[in-house]
Design an enzyme around this catalytic site. Sequence first.
Site, short mmCIF file in Angstrom:
data_model
loop_
_atom_site.label_atom_id
_atom_site.label_comp_id
_atom_site.label_asym_id
_atom_site.label_seq_id
_atom_site.Cartn_x
_atom_site.Cartn_y
_atom_site.Cartn_z
N PRO A 88 84.06 19.75 120.74
CA PRO A 88 83.87 20.61 121.89
C PRO A 88 82.47 21.18 121.93
CG PRO A 88 85.27 21.63 120.21
CD PRO A 88 84.57 20.50 119.61
N GLU A 89 81.82 20.96 123.02
CA GLU A 89 80.52 21.57 123.27
C GLU A 89 80.74 22.65 124.33
OE1 GLU A 89 77.48 18.60 123.92
OE2 GLU A 89 78.63 17.09 122.85
#
Length: 280
Positions: free
Chosen positions: A2-3
């Site tokens: 996850p960014e």
Amino acid sequence: MPELPEVETVMRGLAPHLRGRRIARVRVFWSKTIGGRGEKFFAPALRGRTVRRLFRRGKHVCLGLDDRSVLTLHLGMTGRLLFGIRPGHRKHLRLEIDFEDGTRLFFLDPRKFGRARIWAAGEDLLPSLGIEPLGEEPVEDALRGCRSRRAVKTVLLDQSLLAGVGNIYADESLFQARIHPLTPAASLAPARRRRLAQAVVRVLAGAIAGRGTTLRDFRTAEGEPGSHQERLRVYGRTGEPCPACGTSIRRDTIGGRSSHYCPRCQRAPRGGCRGRSRSG
DNA sequence: AACAGCACCTGTAGGC
DNA sequence: TGCCTACAGGTGCTGT
């Protein structure tokens, strides 16, 4: 995994379910998931607290509590925050937070890179993080202030400069700005620097609009995959034709991370790509 | 200061 | 099927 866009999507999905809820019970199933003062301190500090607001800082989901402390959750590579899990996912359960109304938040994390931490009221929250790319301070200013000769790809991943950019969106931003990932950051001319700053903002905002990128693990808080993977131009497209010019997309390792780019649209920096500098 | 390398972890995909 | 290797969206430490 996850960014910034994925974390933003998760946070938005959690918010309506958690805001105003009071924590009844906290269970930790993998002690290393708990950072800061550790597991013993963790559950007692949370019990009885009410969630006032949710926000995001970099790649951290943040829960502001009624005593002004903050719970931060970092998903690592494979973390998920869900309201329900299937039996097969039990073995990946690292943390569970039960609320008084029966709401139950599960933190799943197969690879155990995720972290949860409590920050005391008044404590400087996540002090090592740089600016928010979608916040008030312009990305261009942050890039301008960077005097580093490191590869621009590496600089984009530096959380102390821009908080939240990860491997996918660094590659996508560089492609959109038509800048080679090995270009020394400090050597970017103002026009290209501005182009890159605009690309970062556009790419991140576009990914949030698509509810994040699901390559494998990512799920929203509702358990649904994102859709932005369909819009990726270079990431994970090694060997495919560049959408702009048809040249085969390349994948090189830069700063230990896989980096995808079009060798034609993103020209190699002058003086070669290896960054070997002569002294003087 | 900057960088490479590795450690932290597990799961999956592909080759044989 | 099994074994093996390579690879994965992140971060932080160590040594050079």
